[in-house]
Design a protein around this motif. Structure first.
Motif, PDB file in Angstrom:
ATOM      1  N   PRO A   1      -9.109  -8.169   8.710  1.00 26.62           N
ATOM      2  CA  PRO A   1      -8.666  -6.925   8.748  1.00 26.62           C
ATOM      3  C   PRO A   1      -8.196  -6.478  10.313  1.00 26.62           C
TER       4      PRO A   1
ATOM      5  N   GLY B   1     -12.147  -1.502   9.488  1.00 28.71           N
ATOM      6  CA  GLY B   1     -12.743  -1.607   7.894  1.00 28.71           C
ATOM      7  C   GLY B   1     -14.102  -2.547   7.929  1.00 28.71           C
TER       8      GLY B   1
ATOM      9  N   TYR C   1       0.895  -1.226   0.178  1.00 30.75           N
ATOM     10  CA  TYR C   1       0.050   0.113  -0.022  1.00 30.75           C
ATOM     11  C   TYR C   1       0.823   1.251  -0.177  1.00 30.75           C
TER      12      TYR C   1
ATOM     13  N   GLN D   1      -4.630  -8.516  10.738  1.00 29.76           N
ATOM     14  CA  GLN D   1      -3.569  -7.702  10.061  1.00 29.76           C
ATOM     15  C   GLN D   1      -3.243  -6.466  10.940  1.00 29.76           C
ATOM     16  N   ARG D   2      -4.360  -5.680  11.438  1.00 27.11           N
ATOM     17  CA  ARG D   2      -3.847  -4.822  12.509  1.00 27.11           C
ATOM     18  C   ARG D   2      -3.184  -5.161  13.638  1.00 27.11           C
TER      19      ARG D   2
ATOM     20  N   ARG E   1     -15.811   5.489   1.691  1.00 28.11           N
ATOM     21  CA  ARG E   1     -15.013   4.944   2.735  1.00 28.11           C
ATOM     22  C   ARG E   1     -15.737   4.085   3.859  1.00 28.11           C
ATOM     23  N   ASP E   2     -14.971   3.314   4.320  1.00 31.71           N
ATOM     24  CA  ASP E   2     -15.428   2.359   5.502  1.00 31.71           C
ATOM     25  C   ASP E   2     -16.273   3.317   6.593  1.00 31.71           C
TER      26      ASP E   2
ATOM     27  N   ARG F   1      -4.395   2.736   5.054  1.00 32.12           N
ATOM     28  CA  ARG F   1      -4.298   1.381   5.346  1.00 32.12           C
ATOM     29  C   ARG F   1      -3.323   0.588   5.807  1.00 32.12           C
ATOM     30  N   GLN F   2      -3.379  -0.462   6.699  1.00 32.87           N
ATOM     31  CA  GLN F   2      -2.239  -1.023   7.039  1.00 32.87           C
ATOM     32  C   GLN F   2      -2.585  -2.544   6.620  1.00 32.87           C
ATOM     33  N   ASN F   3      -1.411  -3.159   6.449  1.00 29.09           N
ATOM     34  CA  ASN F   3      -1.476  -4.630   6.197  1.00 29.09           C
ATOM     35  C   ASN F   3       0.311  -5.076   6.555  1.00 29.09           C
TER      36      ASN F   3
END
Length: 275
Positions: free
Chosen positions: A117, A220, A68, A120-121, A200-201, A74-76
């Motif tokens: 998600p 998310g 990203y 991932q966070r 957007r979320d 966003r984070q992954n």
């Protein structure tokens, strides 16, 4: 190396519909430079081969949408790994360990792309503080077990309370309805921004309900929640009676191991844990 990079980009442009030239340029000027500097202290030929493989996998990650840009919000784990962990920690491994570690990181990061998600966070928050790539799988496996499995102790007659300030992540956040994502992970929805808007979320935050609760950031999550109607557990009723910080509960949720509550006029989340 410049010819290799040019050929790699040309191939990626032809293979991937979602190829991002700007992200590739940022990747080359940031993480790739740091990785190259770190590998320069060892055997030149071996270091160049590791760098080429790092570039190949980075290009693959961009093309597949795993990496990203900073502007994505966003984070992954893949982005954390290719932008920070590998350039910072891979050169510290023995030369014979570097290529296998790079391959393991790719497999781990790719597998995590299919996780929810909040997982991932969690890995991003805890993974950012890693100081070594040794036994990375074991470390993350331990984290996953702690987060996804039921805690060893259930809520009993004795409990303790923790207060979590959700405005640390989002100054506008007004906690509303909640739901559990795992026995000790809760997703809190903003009561005023509870539905997605403008592509957007919805505004949400995750919290890992450990002894020192950990904020996980946006989840998310666009699940529509109904107002909670259940009776608050005894531990929350008791807290409201003895702690002046506790006002009228806006929403409460509980399971066998944790209880949580939001309030009408507060950005804090009340968390009840076993004593």
């Amino acid at each position: 190396m410049s010819t290799f990079v040019e050929d790699l980009e040309k191939e990626a442009r032809g293979r991937f519909v979602r190829w991002d030239p700007a992200l590739w340029s940022a990747f080359l000027s940031g993480p790739v430079v740091r990785m190259g500097q770190g590998l320069a202290n060892g055997n030149a030929a071996a270091g160049e081969e590791v760098l080429r493989n790092y570039l190949r996998l980075g290009a693959e990650g961009i093309g597949l949408g795993y990496l990203y840009p900073a502007s994505a919000g966003r984070q992954n784990f893949f982005t954390l790994a290719w932008s920070d962990l590998l350039p910072r920690l891979l050169p510290a491994l023995r030369q014979e360990e570097q290529a296998p570690a790079l391959a393991r990181m790719w497999n781990l990061s790719e597998n995590l792309e299919s996780t929810p998600p909040w997982v991932q966070r969690l890995f991003c928050r805890l993974g950012a503080s890693l100081t070594s790539l040794e036994d990375l799988e074991g470390h993350l496996h331990t984290i996953a077990n702690e987060a996804m499995e039921p805690p060893g102790q259930t809520l009993g007659d004795t409990s303790t309370a923790q207060w979590v300030d959700l405005s640390q992540e989002d100054t506008r956040f007004m906690p509303g309805e909640m739901h559990f994502l795992a026995p000790a992970v809760v997703c809190v929805h903003d009561r005023h921004r509870a539905t997605a808007a403008g592509g957007r979320d919805a505004a949400t935050q995750g919290v890992w309900l450990v002894k020192k609760p950990m904020l996980l950031g946006p989840m998310g999550c666009n699940e529509r929640l109904e107002p909670s109607t259940g009776k608050p557990p005894k531990a929350l009723t008791s807290l409201a009676q003895r702690d002046p910080r506790a006002g009228d509960w806006y929403s409460t949720q509980h399971n066998e191991w944790r209880a949580v509550a939001t309030m009408h006029t507060s950005q804090w989340l009340a968390v009840i844990l076993p004593a």
